[in-house]
Design a protein around this motif. Structure first.
Motif, PDB file in Angstrom:
ATOM      1  N   PHE A   1       0.837  -1.205   0.000  1.00 48.43           N
ATOM      2  CA  PHE A   1       0.000   0.000   0.000  1.00 48.43           C
ATOM      3  C   PHE A   1       0.868   1.250   0.000  1.00 48.43           C
ATOM      4  CE2 PHE A   1      -3.883  -2.387   0.978  1.00 48.43           C
ATOM      5  CZ  PHE A   1      -4.825  -1.634   0.297  1.00 48.43           C
ATOM      6  N   LEU A   2       1.876   1.294   0.866  1.00 47.49           N
ATOM      7  CA  LEU A   2       2.766   2.459   0.911  1.00 47.49           C
ATOM      8  C   LEU A   2       3.480   2.648  -0.422  1.00 47.49           C
ATOM      9  CD1 LEU A   2       4.281   2.007   4.473  1.00 47.49           C
ATOM     10  CD2 LEU A   2       2.728   3.823   3.718  1.00 47.49           C
ATOM     11  N   SER A   3       3.969   1.551  -0.984  1.00 41.91           N
ATOM     12  CA  SER A   3       4.638   1.606  -2.277  1.00 41.91           C
ATOM     13  C   SER A   3       3.722   2.182  -3.352  1.00 41.91           C
ATOM     14  CB  SER A   3       5.086   0.194  -2.666  1.00 41.91           C
ATOM     15  OG  SER A   3       5.501   0.139  -4.002  1.00 41.91           O
ATOM     16  N   ASN A   4       2.478   1.743  -3.340  1.00 36.41           N
ATOM     17  CA  ASN A   4       1.538   2.185  -4.363  1.00 36.41           C
ATOM     18  C   ASN A   4       1.144   3.644  -4.225  1.00 36.41           C
ATOM     19  OD1 ASN A   4       0.227   0.274  -6.471  1.00 36.41           O
ATOM     20  ND2 ASN A   4       0.929  -0.980  -4.767  1.00 36.41           N
TER      21      ASN A   4
ATOM     22  N   GLY B   1      12.255  10.880  -8.780  1.00 31.81           N
ATOM     23  CA  GLY B   1      12.595  11.019  -7.374  1.00 31.81           C
ATOM     24  C   GLY B   1      11.546  10.394  -6.463  1.00 31.81           C
ATOM     25  N   VAL B   2      10.287  10.592  -6.790  1.00 27.67           N
ATOM     26  CA  VAL B   2       9.199  10.002  -5.998  1.00 27.67           C
ATOM     27  C   VAL B   2       9.214   8.477  -6.147  1.00 27.67           C
ATOM     28  CG1 VAL B   2       6.687   9.838  -5.754  1.00 27.67           C
ATOM     29  CG2 VAL B   2       7.775  12.076  -6.105  1.00 27.67           C
ATOM     30  N   ALA B   3       9.496   8.010  -7.346  1.00 33.72           N
ATOM     31  CA  ALA B   3       9.515   6.560  -7.595  1.00 33.72           C
ATOM     32  C   ALA B   3      10.590   5.859  -6.773  1.00 33.72           C
ATOM     33  CB  ALA B   3       9.712   6.280  -9.079  1.00 33.72           C
ATOM     34  N   PHE B   4      11.657   6.565  -6.434  1.00 32.65           N
ATOM     35  CA  PHE B   4      12.685   5.987  -5.564  1.00 32.65           C
ATOM     36  C   PHE B   4      12.055   5.505  -4.254  1.00 32.65           C
ATOM     37  CE2 PHE B   4      15.535   6.718  -1.933  1.00 32.65           C
ATOM     38  CZ  PHE B   4      16.518   5.783  -2.217  1.00 32.65           C
ATOM     39  N   PHE B   5      11.155   6.321  -3.699  1.00 38.79           N
ATOM     40  CA  PHE B   5      10.508   5.951  -2.438  1.00 38.79           C
ATOM     41  C   PHE B   5       9.536   4.784  -2.630  1.00 38.79           C
ATOM     42  CE2 PHE B   5      12.027  10.230  -1.798  1.00 38.79           C
ATOM     43  CZ  PHE B   5      12.707  10.084  -0.603  1.00 38.79           C
ATOM     44  N   GLU B   6       8.985   4.674  -3.823  1.00 41.94           N
ATOM     45  CA  GLU B   6       8.155   3.498  -4.111  1.00 41.94           C
ATOM     46  C   GLU B   6       8.972   2.231  -3.918  1.00 41.94           C
ATOM     47  OE1 GLU B   6       6.498   0.922  -7.844  1.00 41.94           O
ATOM     48  OE2 GLU B   6       7.299   2.916  -8.253  1.00 41.94           O
ATOM     49  N   TYR B   7      10.181   2.227  -4.454  1.00 37.19           N
ATOM     50  CA  TYR B   7      11.018   1.038  -4.384  1.00 37.19           C
ATOM     51  C   TYR B   7      11.500   0.747  -2.967  1.00 37.19           C
ATOM     52  CZ  TYR B   7      10.960   0.208  -9.320  1.00 37.19           C
ATOM     53  OH  TYR B   7      10.551  -0.107 -10.563  1.00 37.19           O
ATOM     54  N   ILE B   8      11.620   1.770  -2.132  1.00 42.42           N
ATOM     55  CA  ILE B   8      12.002   1.557  -0.735  1.00 42.42           C
ATOM     56  C   ILE B   8      10.981   0.662  -0.035  1.00 42.42           C
ATOM     57  CG2 ILE B   8      12.161   2.734   1.507  1.00 42.42           C
ATOM     58  CD1 ILE B   8      13.642   4.982   0.073  1.00 42.42           C
ATOM     59  N   PHE B   9       9.725   0.752  -0.442  1.00 44.12           N
ATOM     60  CA  PHE B   9       8.673  -0.082   0.154  1.00 44.12           C
ATOM     61  C   PHE B   9       8.381  -1.333  -0.669  1.00 44.12           C
ATOM     62  CE2 PHE B   9       7.763   4.204   1.793  1.00 44.12           C
ATOM     63  CZ  PHE B   9       7.886   3.932   3.152  1.00 44.12           C
ATOM     64  N   GLN B  10       8.476  -1.220  -1.981  1.00 46.57           N
ATOM     65  CA  GLN B  10       8.089  -2.327  -2.857  1.00 46.57           C
ATOM     66  C   GLN B  10       9.053  -3.500  -2.771  1.00 46.57           C
ATOM     67  OE1 GLN B  10       9.893  -2.856  -6.084  1.00 46.57           O
ATOM     68  NE2 GLN B  10       8.721  -4.709  -6.357  1.00 46.57           N
ATOM     69  N   VAL B  11      10.346  -3.237  -2.766  1.00 44.15           N
ATOM     70  CA  VAL B  11      11.323  -4.328  -2.736  1.00 44.15           C
ATOM     71  C   VAL B  11      11.200  -5.149  -1.447  1.00 44.15           C
ATOM     72  CG1 VAL B  11      13.788  -4.889  -2.723  1.00 44.15           C
ATOM     73  CG2 VAL B  11      12.886  -3.242  -4.392  1.00 44.15           C
TER      74      VAL B  11
END
Length: 113
Positions: free
Chosen positions: A11-14, A42-52
């Motif tokens: 959810f956070l990643s999304n 830059g925002v997508a970087f934070f997506e990956y912090i949660f998605q991975v």
């Protein structure tokens, strides 16, 4: 580990992913394309912090197809909220029917044949 942890992380990643993909249509509409790309990146970087971590943790609990279907359902839930609350778009009845199709996908991917 809780089976809810990967779901929460997804959810956070999304939230970050949805903003990275669509937030520039509102916030950087008049910016140069390269600015919108860099901000979204830059925002997508934070997506990956949660998605991975979500997928790493989730792969110990769920099958890969289950993770994928959960991701798609979560994406649609986050996108619906983002569309209505942030982008001020209206929901249509067809979106409900599409959502029910996703519920069917969840059923089939999680059932034990």
């Amino acid at each position: 580990m809780s089976s809810a942890a990967p779901i929460g992380l997804l959810f956070l990643s999304n939230i970050f992913m949805t903003y990275a993909w669509y937030g520039h249509l509102k916030d950087h509409k008049n910016s140069a394309l390269w600015v919108a790309i860099l901000v979204s990146w830059g925002v997508a970087f934070f997506e990956y912090i949660f998605q991975v971590p979500a997928n790493r943790l989730g792969s110990n609990i769920y099958t890969l197809p289950q993770l994928k279907i959960m991701q798609e359902v979560i994406t649609m839930i986050v996108f619906a909220g983002f569309s209505v609350l942030y982008m001020k778009q209206s929901l249509k009845l067809d979106y409900l029917w599409a959502g029910l199709c996703l519920v069917g996908a969840v059923y089939f991917i999680f059932r034990n044949p």
